[in-house]
Structure formats: structure tokens, C-alpha cells
Enzyme design. Structure first.
Site, PDB file in Angstrom:
ATOM      1  N   ASP A  76       0.826  -1.086  -0.123  1.00  0.00           N
ATOM      2  CA  ASP A  76      -0.045  -0.037  -0.002  1.00  0.00           C
ATOM      3  C   ASP A  76       0.917   1.123   0.001  1.00  0.00           C
ATOM      4  OD1 ASP A  76       0.718  -0.838   2.701  1.00  0.00           O
ATOM      5  OD2 ASP A  76      -0.471   0.721   3.269  1.00  0.00           O
ATOM      6  N   GLU A 109       0.268  -1.081   5.861  1.00  0.00           N
ATOM      7  CA  GLU A 109       1.158  -0.671   6.443  1.00  0.00           C
ATOM      8  C   GLU A 109       0.779   0.916   6.780  1.00  0.00           C
ATOM      9  OE1 GLU A 109       5.098   0.964   7.456  1.00  0.00           O
ATOM     10  OE2 GLU A 109       3.702   1.482   5.928  1.00  0.00           O
TER      11      GLU A 109
END
Length: 387
Positions: free
Chosen positions: A76, A138
Site C-alpha cells: 500500500d 502498513e
């Protein structure tokens, strides 16, 4: 269709093109990685989230049933909304010795380098396996990796060491701070602003709480960092968002404060939270309840990223130092997934290409020299795992 041998830059272009901003699904990127690995005969396992719109991917190259080295990276990226990019953030754009694009540095560059080395891993007759873990979410609290990490040593192999490829300019990092985010909600009572004594002003109460947090901040600065290794050299407390009130002529009933703590590895965050809650309940709430018995203050944790604690002499540290050609370790102030691996019993360090100074900004980039350094590091790992 990818060629049998694809460069790090080519793979990075594919990865950057997937808009995996944390609010979006990452399944297309995970499918791409799965298919890429399958082309080399490498099976992978996906670990989905509860809603099924995101997943982590875990794969092993080399022998089964043997403790190996895990290379971990997240898929991400942070949003580009409102940022003044001069290139398309989701098109990898080379300019001189840099590659521009969202996630190029943080941290698709590392993932791309790992994937580019897969053919060499597959052909190396590894005696020690190399595991690849690509995770999600994350950037919003290091939460996505947790379901996969909890499977290590249960449904998935337990690595002997883990290298998390966050951007460290290829320096070996053995410790980082924790990251804990809270929201504190104050509930008072609405009233006409001309009759404030009939209400309980939630914003005034919130201001007292902010003042208390500022006192903690000052104390922590004064206490400093006994290790002398961190910058800034102390645990930090920050208030980041305040939301409250309805209109200019209404005593506000509600106010919410978002605040966070980035703690040194030995910091006792539970003690700080307990002190804050005592102040809220013993000092601030009684004032609100003079006019509003229903008033309350509630603090909820949004996320918690555990610290990475130094493990001097661990297999992960010694391996990374050899591969990087270094003789000392460093620290970083930001959080990573590393603490979750460490909590699962896996010795972990952080080492990856690119500088954190370029992360999260418009015109994010990674230098080609950093990708080359990462490739050398990974080739060294392959050689060690084949020996």
C-alpha cells in the site's frame, strides 16, 4: 506478458501503476505477484483481510521445512490527493538517475528488486529458503501484516530472520520507535451561547486535555534518550487533529482530539495513557458534570505499531551487516512492520533502498543507485542461502 527475466525498473513500473492507496484494494497487485511467481514454478499463499478486499502474499523459494530468511514489504501507498505532482504519480517516470512515482521509494522499489531476483533465487539450488511476504495497510498502522505474521510457525514456515525493506538508504537499522494513535472524545452539553452556564463546553475541556498532553511532551523532551541513538532524541507526543462544535452560537457538546505517541523502544506507553486518563477523569470530567451529569471523556486506541528493539548479535543483524558491508547499525524514528515479526519470535532488522526523506511527498522518487545497491544485497543473500 512478462519476459522470463524482468528488470527491477520494469517490475517497479508495473507495481507503481497499481493504485494501492490504503483506502483501495490491493488484490490486483497481489494477483500480479502471484502470477509472476507461478511463472517460475513458485507457489504462494494469500492471507485475506476480513472483508476479502485486501490480502497479503507469502511464498517460499527453496526447500520446505527449513527455517529461512524472510523479505518483507508492504504494497500500500499513501494518498496523492492535493499534492502538486509534476509527473503522473501512478506512471513510473525516469528523470536522470531517479525514478518518480508514488511508492517508488516507500516501498515498491524493494518489492520490485526482490521480484527481479526471483529467477536467480529459483536457479540457485538454495539450501536455506528465502521467503517473500507482501502485505497491506502498513501506512494506516501496520495492521495488514498481522494476520500473516500470526501464521508464522503455525500454518506458514517460521523464518530464522526477517529483513523488512523500508527505505533506509540500505543502512542496517536494528531499532525504531513505536507508533500509537489515540482519539479522545469529550461529551459535554449543548446550550445557547448566551447562557453558557446551562451547558458544558466540550472544547474548553478538550483544551485542558491538550494542555496536559503538551506538558507530557515537554517532560519527554527533557528526559531525552538515554541510548543517544534516536533523532529526535526522545519519545514524542503530538496532537494532530481537533474536531468540535456545531455553530458559533452553540455551546459545543462534543470535541474529539486525535493524538499520537512515538515511543523509544523502552517507553512505557501504558503508564502515560493511565496518567492521561486519571487527569481526564479526576480533573476535567468533574468540571463538566457540574452542569452536565451525563458528561464523559473516552479515549480509544486507533492503532499500535510496536517498537523494534535492538537484538545485538542476532542472526538477522549479523546477516544484514555482512550483506551490506557495514559494521554498525542505525535507528529510525518511523515505525515499520518489524516489531510484529519480532513479537512473533523472528529476529528482524530494517534495510531497504531509498530515503525516507522522499516518502509521502509529491514527486516521490528512488535513485537508480539505491536499486542497484539493493540488488547487490539480495545477490549476496542468494549466495549465502545457496552455500
Amino acid at each position: 506478458m512478462l519476459a522470463s527475466r524482468t528488470t527491477t525498473e520494469e517490475l517497479l513500473a508495473y507495481l507503481v501503476a497499481f493504485d494501492t492507496t490504503s483506502r483501495n484494494s490491493n488484490l490486483e497487485l497481489i494477483g500480479f505477484v502471484r502470477d509472476y511467481l507461478a511463472a517460475f514454478g513458485i507457489e504462494s499463499v494469500t492471507v485475506p483481510n476480513e472483508t476479502g478486499d485486501k490480502a497479503s502474499l507469502f511464498a517460499t523459494i527453496g526447500p520446505a521445512g527449513v527455517g529461512g530468511v524472510c523479505l518483507s514489504g508492504h504494497s500500500d501507498v499513501v494518498p496523492v490527493d492535493g499534492q502538486p505532482w509534476t509527473t503522473d504519480p501512478f506512471t513510473l517516470t525516469p528523470v536522470d538517475d531517479r525514478l518518480y512515482g508514488r511508492g517508488s521509494c516507500d516501498m515498491k522499489g524493494f518489492v520490485a528488486a526482490c521480484l527481479a531476483m526471483v529467477p536467480e533465487m529459483a536457479n540457485a539450488a538454495l539450501k536455506t529458503p528465502i521467503h517473500l511476504l507482501v502485505s497491506y495497510d502498513e501506512e494506516i498502522g501496520c495492521t495488514g501484516v498481522v494476520p500473516a505474521v500470526r501464521k508464522l510457525g503455525v500454518d506458514l514456515p517460521l523464518p530464522r530472520a526477517c529483513i523488512v525493506g523500508e527505505p533506509t538508504s540500505m543502512r542496517v537499522v536494528d531499532a525504531h520507535k513505536s507508533g500509537i494513535a489515540y482519539v479522545t472524545t469529550v461529551i459535554g452539553r449543548e446550550a445557547h451561547s448566551s447562557m453558557p452556564h446551562l451547558g458544558a463546553n466540550a472544547i474548553f475541556a478538550a483544551a485542558e486535555l491538550v494542555g496536559e498532553l503538551d506538558r507530557y511532551r515537554a517532560e519527554l523532551i527533557a528526559k531525552g534518550d538515554a541510548s543517544g541513538r534516536f533523532d529526535p532524541p526522545n519519545t514524542t507526543v503530538q496532537v494532530t487533529v481537533i474536531e468540535g462544535g456545531t455553530a458559533g452560537n452553540i455551546v459545543p457538546r462534543r470535541c474529539a482530539i486525535r493524538w499520537n505517541v512515538r515511543g523509544l523502544p523502552d517507553f512505557d506507553e501504558a503508564a502515560l495513557l493511565a496518567r492521561f486518563e486519571r487527569f481526564a477523569q479526576e480533573v476535567v470530567v468533574p468540571k463538566l458534570r457540574v452542569e452536565a451529569p451525563e458528561a464523559e471523556i473516552v479515549t480509544d486506541m486507533i492503532y499500535k505499531v510496536p517498537p523494534l528493539r535492538p537484538q545485538t548479535g542476532s542472526e538477522a543483524e549479523l546477516l544484514a551487516l555482512r550483506l551490506a558491508g557495514q559494521n554498525r547499525t542505525y535507528t529510525v524514528a518511523y515505525g515499520t512492520e518489524g516489531g510484529h515479526f519480532q513479537a512473533q519470535g523472528v529476529p528482524t532488522i530494517i534495510c531497504g533502498p531509498g530515503s525516507i526523506d522522499q516518502a509521502h511527498k509529491p514527486d516521490e522518487y528512488i535513485e537508480l543507485a539505491q536499486l542497484r545497491a539493493c540488488e547487490r544485497f539480495l545477490r549476496g543473500l542468494i549466495a549465502e542461502c545457496a552455500a
